[in-house]
Design a protein around this motif. Structure first.
Motif: not given
Lengths: 134, 143
Positions: B10-18
């Motif tokens: 979840v964190g990876l997707i948020y930090l890279v794509t928002g």
């Protein structure tokens, strides 16, 4: 596949791996949590929320904008009766079957074919919700 | 440990794509390919449907990788009765879409965003699910 979807796929693989690793893809394990016999689920949910909170509230603030552009928006929804009534209906369904949308989809990867019945029913439920929204 | 891995995804997707990697919206956005109704054809649903389907495919692949590698049991099928999966699934699909969130939308991303609405939703659906699961058990429904 564009870069955004590659990242979504990678994050999704981690998500699905974690759900299977923690046993949340097994409806019997989720039900045993809901029957208060095995408290594992609360640590899975809590651990996931804690790591996500670190990303949303700390790392995103340092980074300022997402790597691929755009802006960060924490997830906020307006509280309404729909939120509450929907949560009650979801809770009854979760308690009857031990499945929620993410765990059901991931469960397919463990070879759990009967879950297709549950996933099909979820789509019908979401469709009925659409029919009521006019 | 599993929860930490979920949080990393979840964190990876948020930090890279928002984007918030939540799950129940998949139901509505996927239906936008099949239904012309306004509810499903909202701009947001059409715009999000490809990455949400990609996310779902990722979930299946991730669980498959775990099943083939670290899983002590290997491939597995639930023995929860089909009528429970069908009835429960119907209510889960309807309820999560009415509530605008599920265990991941309200439970992970919502709580992580410090959303008061999501905290209330989580308390309600978890409380109701605990009561329901215990009633089902008391009625002697097994498995």
């Amino acid at each position: 596949m564009n870069r955004r979807n590659m990242v979504v796929l990678t994050g999704g693989i981690l998500f699905g791996f974690g759900l299977s690793y923690s046993g949340m893809t097994k409806q019997e394990i989720v039900l045993s949590f809901l029957q208060l016999e095995d408290l594992g689920l609360i640590f899975v949910l809590g651990g996931a929320a804690l790591v996500a909170a670190l990303a949303i509230n700390v790392l995103a603030k340092i980074q300022k904008t997402p790597v691929l552009g755009g802006e960060f928006k924490p997830r906020h929804r307006i509280l309404s009766w729909s939120t509450i009534i929907g949560a009650v209906i979801f809770g009854v369904g979760w308690g009857i079957s031990g499945q929620c949308p993410g765990s059901a989809v991931a469960s397919l990867g463990t070879g759990n074919l009967p879950i297709l019945v549950g996933i099909a029913a979820m789509f019908i439920g979401a469709y009925l919700r659409g029919l009521l929204d006019s | 440990m599993g929860g930490i891995i979920v949080g990393l995804g979840v964190g990876l997707i948020y930090l890279v794509t928002g984007l918030h990697a939540t799950q129940s919206s998949l139901l509505t956005t996927t239906l936008s390919w099949f239904s012309k109704r306004k509810h499903f054809q909202k701009e947001k649903n059409v715009k999000e449907r490809s990455w949400r389907l990609t996310l779902a495919i990722g979930l299946v692949i991730g669980a498959l990788i775990h099943t083939l590698t670290l899983s002590p049991t290997g491939f597995w099928s639930t023995s929860v009765q089909l009528w429970r999966l069908a009835l429960g699934g119907l209510l889960v699909g309807f309820g999560t879409r009415l509530s605008s969130g599920c265990t991941s939308g309200h439970g992970i991303s919502g709580l992580a965003s410090l959303s008061r609405t999501s905290l209330i939703a989580v308390i309600v659906f978890m409380g109701v699910a605990i009561v329901t699961a215990n009633i089902v058990q008391l009625l002697g429904v097994l498995p």
